[in-house]
Design a protein around this motif. Structure first.
Motif, PDB file in Angstrom:
ATOM      1  N   ALA A  40      61.423 -86.132 -11.018  1.00 47.43           N
ATOM      2  CA  ALA A  40      62.022 -84.950 -10.403  1.00 47.43           C
ATOM      3  C   ALA A  40      62.253 -85.196  -8.924  1.00 47.43           C
ATOM      4  O   ALA A  40      61.526 -85.959  -8.271  1.00 47.43           O
ATOM      5  CB  ALA A  40      61.126 -83.733 -10.594  1.00 47.43           C
ATOM      6  N   SER A  41      63.277 -84.542  -8.415  1.00 43.47           N
ATOM      7  CA  SER A  41      63.546 -84.618  -6.975  1.00 43.47           C
ATOM      8  C   SER A  41      62.542 -83.758  -6.229  1.00 43.47           C
ATOM      9  O   SER A  41      61.809 -82.973  -6.830  1.00 43.47           O
ATOM     10  CB  SER A  41      64.964 -84.118  -6.694  1.00 43.47           C
ATOM     11  OG  SER A  41      65.033 -82.710  -6.881  1.00 43.47           O
ATOM     12  N   GLY A  42      62.532 -83.914  -4.912  1.00 39.84           N
ATOM     13  CA  GLY A  42      61.613 -83.124  -4.095  1.00 39.84           C
ATOM     14  C   GLY A  42      61.884 -81.640  -4.171  1.00 39.84           C
ATOM     15  O   GLY A  42      61.032 -80.826  -3.816  1.00 39.84           O
ATOM     16  N   LYS A  43      63.093 -81.266  -4.640  1.00 43.34           N
ATOM     17  CA  LYS A  43      63.433 -79.845  -4.782  1.00 43.34           C
ATOM     18  C   LYS A  43      63.065 -79.292  -6.159  1.00 43.34           C
ATOM     19  O   LYS A  43      63.267 -78.117  -6.430  1.00 43.34           O
ATOM     20  CB  LYS A  43      64.928 -79.648  -4.540  1.00 43.34           C
ATOM     21  CG  LYS A  43      65.349 -79.973  -3.111  1.00 43.34           C
ATOM     22  CD  LYS A  43      66.833 -79.733  -2.919  1.00 43.34           C
ATOM     23  CE  LYS A  43      67.267 -80.037  -1.471  1.00 43.34           C
ATOM     24  NZ  LYS A  43      68.715 -79.807  -1.288  1.00 43.34           N
ATOM     25  N   GLY A  44      62.559 -80.177  -7.039  1.00 38.56           N
ATOM     26  CA  GLY A  44      62.156 -79.720  -8.359  1.00 38.56           C
ATOM     27  C   GLY A  44      63.222 -79.889  -9.416  1.00 38.56           C
ATOM     28  O   GLY A  44      63.068 -79.403 -10.543  1.00 38.56           O
ATOM     29  N   GLU A  45      64.312 -80.603  -9.109  1.00 38.83           N
ATOM     30  CA  GLU A  45      65.384 -80.828 -10.076  1.00 38.83           C
ATOM     31  C   GLU A  45      65.019 -82.010 -10.981  1.00 38.83           C
ATOM     32  O   GLU A  45      64.522 -83.033 -10.515  1.00 38.83           O
ATOM     33  CB  GLU A  45      66.682 -81.110  -9.332  1.00 38.83           C
ATOM     34  CG  GLU A  45      67.885 -81.302 -10.237  1.00 38.83           C
ATOM     35  CD  GLU A  45      69.132 -81.601  -9.432  1.00 38.83           C
ATOM     36  OE1 GLU A  45      69.695 -82.699  -9.603  1.00 38.83           O
ATOM     37  OE2 GLU A  45      69.522 -80.730  -8.611  1.00 38.83           O
ATOM     38  N   ILE A  46      65.249 -81.876 -12.288  1.00 43.29           N
ATOM     39  CA  ILE A  46      64.923 -82.923 -13.247  1.00 43.29           C
ATOM     40  C   ILE A  46      65.995 -84.020 -13.167  1.00 43.29           C
ATOM     41  O   ILE A  46      67.182 -83.769 -13.403  1.00 43.29           O
ATOM     42  CB  ILE A  46      64.848 -82.362 -14.678  1.00 43.29           C
ATOM     43  CG1 ILE A  46      63.735 -81.313 -14.770  1.00 43.29           C
ATOM     44  CG2 ILE A  46      64.599 -83.482 -15.693  1.00 43.29           C
ATOM     45  CD1 ILE A  46      63.690 -80.555 -16.078  1.00 43.29           C
ATOM     46  N   ILE A  47      65.602 -85.259 -12.835  1.00 42.83           N
ATOM     47  CA  ILE A  47      66.505 -86.404 -12.750  1.00 42.83           C
ATOM     48  C   ILE A  47      66.522 -87.154 -14.088  1.00 42.83           C
ATOM     49  O   ILE A  47      67.565 -87.569 -14.575  1.00 42.83           O
ATOM     50  CB  ILE A  47      66.072 -87.355 -11.614  1.00 42.83           C
ATOM     51  CG1 ILE A  47      65.958 -86.585 -10.283  1.00 42.83           C
ATOM     52  CG2 ILE A  47      67.036 -88.525 -11.479  1.00 42.83           C
ATOM     53  CD1 ILE A  47      67.236 -85.923  -9.832  1.00 42.83           C
ATOM     54  N   LYS A  48      65.338 -87.310 -14.675  1.00 43.90           N
ATOM     55  CA  LYS A  48      65.216 -88.003 -15.954  1.00 43.90           C
ATOM     56  C   LYS A  48      63.955 -87.494 -16.632  1.00 43.90           C
ATOM     57  O   LYS A  48      62.976 -87.147 -15.975  1.00 43.90           O
ATOM     58  CB  LYS A  48      65.140 -89.515 -15.726  1.00 43.90           C
ATOM     59  CG  LYS A  48      65.222 -90.355 -16.995  1.00 43.90           C
ATOM     60  CD  LYS A  48      65.275 -91.846 -16.632  1.00 43.90           C
ATOM     61  CE  LYS A  48      65.320 -92.727 -17.886  1.00 43.90           C
ATOM     62  NZ  LYS A  48      66.511 -92.478 -18.730  1.00 43.90           N
ATOM     63  N   HIS A  49      63.959 -87.466 -17.973  1.00 36.03           N
ATOM     64  CA  HIS A  49      62.785 -86.955 -18.677  1.00 36.03           C
ATOM     65  C   HIS A  49      62.626 -87.667 -20.012  1.00 36.03           C
ATOM     66  O   HIS A  49      63.590 -88.169 -20.600  1.00 36.03           O
ATOM     67  CB  HIS A  49      62.895 -85.443 -18.900  1.00 36.03           C
ATOM     68  CG  HIS A  49      64.062 -85.056 -19.782  1.00 36.03           C
ATOM     69  ND1 HIS A  49      63.988 -85.043 -21.154  1.00 36.03           N
ATOM     70  CD2 HIS A  49      65.333 -84.703 -19.455  1.00 36.03           C
ATOM     71  CE1 HIS A  49      65.164 -84.667 -21.653  1.00 36.03           C
ATOM     72  NE2 HIS A  49      66.001 -84.458 -20.638  1.00 36.03           N
ATOM     73  N   SER A  50      61.387 -87.685 -20.492  1.00 40.38           N
ATOM     74  CA  SER A  50      61.102 -88.264 -21.802  1.00 40.38           C
ATOM     75  C   SER A  50      61.370 -87.231 -22.889  1.00 40.38           C
ATOM     76  O   SER A  50      61.445 -86.023 -22.608  1.00 40.38           O
ATOM     77  CB  SER A  50      59.633 -88.711 -21.864  1.00 40.38           C
ATOM     78  OG  SER A  50      58.785 -87.573 -21.877  1.00 40.38           O
ATOM     79  N   PRO A  51      61.527 -87.670 -24.166  1.00 35.56           N
ATOM     80  CA  PRO A  51      61.764 -86.715 -25.262  1.00 35.56           C
ATOM     81  C   PRO A  51      60.667 -85.662 -25.376  1.00 35.56           C
ATOM     82  O   PRO A  51      60.950 -84.499 -25.612  1.00 35.56           O
ATOM     83  CB  PRO A  51      61.803 -87.629 -26.499  1.00 35.56           C
ATOM     84  CG  PRO A  51      62.199 -88.967 -25.982  1.00 35.56           C
ATOM     85  CD  PRO A  51      61.584 -89.074 -24.627  1.00 35.56           C
ATOM     86  N   LYS A  52      59.397 -86.092 -25.198  1.00 35.88           N
ATOM     87  CA  LYS A  52      58.292 -85.137 -25.334  1.00 35.88           C
ATOM     88  C   LYS A  52      58.338 -84.075 -24.240  1.00 35.88           C
ATOM     89  O   LYS A  52      57.967 -82.918 -24.469  1.00 35.88           O
ATOM     90  CB  LYS A  52      56.954 -85.886 -25.274  1.00 35.88           C
ATOM     91  CG  LYS A  52      55.733 -85.004 -25.496  1.00 35.88           C
ATOM     92  CD  LYS A  52      55.745 -84.335 -26.855  1.00 35.88           C
ATOM     93  CE  LYS A  52      54.525 -83.443 -27.054  1.00 35.88           C
ATOM     94  NZ  LYS A  52      54.522 -82.767 -28.355  1.00 35.88           N
ATOM     95  N   ALA A  53      58.811 -84.449 -23.046  1.00 42.71           N
ATOM     96  CA  ALA A  53      58.905 -83.477 -21.950  1.00 42.71           C
ATOM     97  C   ALA A  53      59.836 -82.340 -22.329  1.00 42.71           C
ATOM     98  O   ALA A  53      59.555 -81.161 -22.054  1.00 42.71           O
ATOM     99  CB  ALA A  53      59.381 -84.165 -20.681  1.00 42.71           C
ATOM    100  N   ALA A  54      60.973 -82.667 -22.968  1.00 44.11           N
ATOM    101  CA  ALA A  54      61.913 -81.629 -23.404  1.00 44.11           C
ATOM    102  C   ALA A  54      61.269 -80.725 -24.446  1.00 44.11           C
ATOM    103  O   ALA A  54      61.452 -79.504 -24.430  1.00 44.11           O
ATOM    104  CB  ALA A  54      63.181 -82.272 -23.970  1.00 44.11           C
ATOM    105  N   MET A  55      60.492 -81.333 -25.380  1.00 46.70           N
ATOM    106  CA  MET A  55      59.809 -80.543 -26.412  1.00 46.70           C
ATOM    107  C   MET A  55      58.777 -79.602 -25.798  1.00 46.70           C
ATOM    108  O   MET A  55      58.653 -78.446 -26.201  1.00 46.70           O
ATOM    109  CB  MET A  55      59.133 -81.487 -27.406  1.00 46.70           C
ATOM    110  CG  MET A  55      60.091 -82.300 -28.273  1.00 46.70           C
ATOM    111  SD  MET A  55      61.120 -81.252 -29.350  1.00 46.70           S
ATOM    112  CE  MET A  55      59.874 -80.524 -30.405  1.00 46.70           C
ATOM    113  N   ILE A  56      58.048 -80.089 -24.794  1.00 46.37           N
ATOM    114  CA  ILE A  56      57.028 -79.257 -24.145  1.00 46.37           C
ATOM    115  C   ILE A  56      57.672 -78.079 -23.420  1.00 46.37           C
ATOM    116  O   ILE A  56      57.189 -76.951 -23.480  1.00 46.37           O
ATOM    117  CB  ILE A  56      56.189 -80.105 -23.165  1.00 46.37           C
ATOM    118  CG1 ILE A  56      55.304 -81.089 -23.934  1.00 46.37           C
ATOM    119  CG2 ILE A  56      55.324 -79.209 -22.264  1.00 46.37           C
ATOM    120  CD1 ILE A  56      54.559 -82.081 -23.055  1.00 46.37           C
TER     121      ILE A  56
END
Length: 387
Positions: A40-56
């Motif tokens: 995530a960027s310093g502003k809290g924007e998601i840059i990249k995520h794992s599949p489990k992160a999306a599920m959570i």
């Protein structure tokens, strides 16, 4: 070959091997079924995520890149931005848990790490885990722990009451019993030599001590029954004047021993809807207390009033009164307030708490007005009749 050059080559090989090992570990973590990873960027924007992160975060797979974490995490205290930019050295679970916006009952733990790679400067690697079940278990454990603490306090209270019962039986019953034996011995050996007045006084003292023993035992039994929930409650419409006469027949010997006059101002048609045994116990205790704290030769008054379909019975004495700091604790059994009477009479501390319990069981109220040195008025309010 130069030794320093050899060491450099080995260090590079180890570094390369370490990076390869770390990459394998990171790739496994990225595909983990238990934790999610987000860059995530310093502003809290998601840059990249794992599949489990999306599920959570959403409960389904999908691309969340470009979305803001605040879309998925409830953050009323604005902790998210601070946490991403300034992760604490010692992560405290309470400071990194957030309720889910998609699933309000879910709790998500977020552990941030600052990435040192130059190309990802001011970005954080976030480790996500759904700890809802863990939180529920902790809360249940806390409830169980509190329940155990409450039960322990109850056991301590029960144990304290047991100790008090034993003390009363050992101490307070012994006094009146010793007096009875002493007065009986005087009567049996000195009866013919005593004047009629002396024998009359001894008999009055016998009656007074016998009544004290009866009252003490009766209070102990009734208190035990009230605390165990086994005391039965049978309310009915009672003629108050006749009931008070019954109580006075029990109390008069005690009043006579201190030359105290009891005046009853109860109308003949006054009624009360109450349990007969309970009300007799309440009145007997209040009158006994009034006599106990009244000086010899004084008087006690029983009066009656009607207010909003309630019968208010008042027992008034003109004795020692009650100190202001004692009044709030007067009806509490845990306070164990016992004060000697004007003749040094002892008490158990159960009488007034018992009156409170018995009055409450009948949907009534009991309270006191008192001033040191001027006496006390105890009021008992009960339904005047069944409605």
């Amino acid at each position: 070959m130069d030794t320093s050059t050899a060491h450099t080559d080995i260090d590079k090989e180890l570094e390369t091997a370490g990076l390869k090992a770390f990459k394998k570990i990171f790739e496994k973590a990225w595909q983990s079924r238990t934790i999610g990873l987000i860059i995530a960027s310093g502003k809290g924007e998601i840059i990249k995520h794992s599949p489990k992160a999306a599920m959570i975060l959403t409960g389904k797979s999908g691309n969340l890149n470009g979305h803001h974490l605040s879309n998925y995490l409830s953050d009323p205290e604005s902790r998210l931005k601070q946490l991403i930019n300034h992760p604490p050295e010692d992560i405290d679970d309470s400071s990194v848990t957030f309720p889910s916006k998609v699933f309000p009952k879910h709790i998500i733990r977020l552990v941030p790490e600052i990435i040192s790679a130059p190309e990802l400067q001011n970005h954080s690697l976030l480790i996500l885990q759904n700890i809802t079940d863990e939180t529920i278990i902790i809360r249940e454990f806390q409830k169980m722990e509190q329940s155990l603490k409450d039960t322990n306090l109850e056991f301590k209270e029960i144990n304290a009451q047991k100790d008090k019962f034993l003390y009363i039986i050992a101490h307070d019953l012994r006094g009146p019993l010793n007096n009875l034996m002493g007065f009986l011995e005087i009567l049996s050996t000195q009866f013919e030599n005593n004047s009629p007045q002396e024998n009359k006084q001894l008999i009055q003292l016998l009656g007074s001590n016998a009544h004290s023993m009866y009252e003490l035992v009766e209070n102990l039994l009734n208190w035990a029954l009230s605390q165990s929930g086994k005391m039965k409650h049978y309310p009915s419409r009672l003629p108050l004047q006749k009931l008070i006469k019954r109580v006075l027949n029990q109390i008069n010997p005690v009043a006579g021993s201190k030359n105290i006059r009891i005046h009853s101002h109860i109308p003949e048609d006054a009624t009360v809807f109450a349990d007969e045994i309970m009300l007799i116990t309440i009145l007997r205790n209040l009158l006994s207390n009034a006599i106990k704290f009244s000086p010899p030769g004084s008087e006690v008054i029983i009066s009656h009033a009607l207010k909003d379909k309630e019968a208010i019975i008042t027992v008034t004495d003109f004795g020692t009164g009650i100190a202001p700091d004692v009044l709030p604790r007067l009806f509490l059994p845990s306070s164990s307030i016992t004060t000697p009477g004007t003749y040094g009479e002892s008490g158990t501390g159960f009488g007034l708490p018992l009156c409170y319990e018995l009055t409450k069981m009948q949907n009534g109220h009991i309270w006191v007005e008192s001033e040191p040195g001027k006496g006390s008025s105890f009021h008992v309010s009960l339904p005047a009749s069944y409605t």
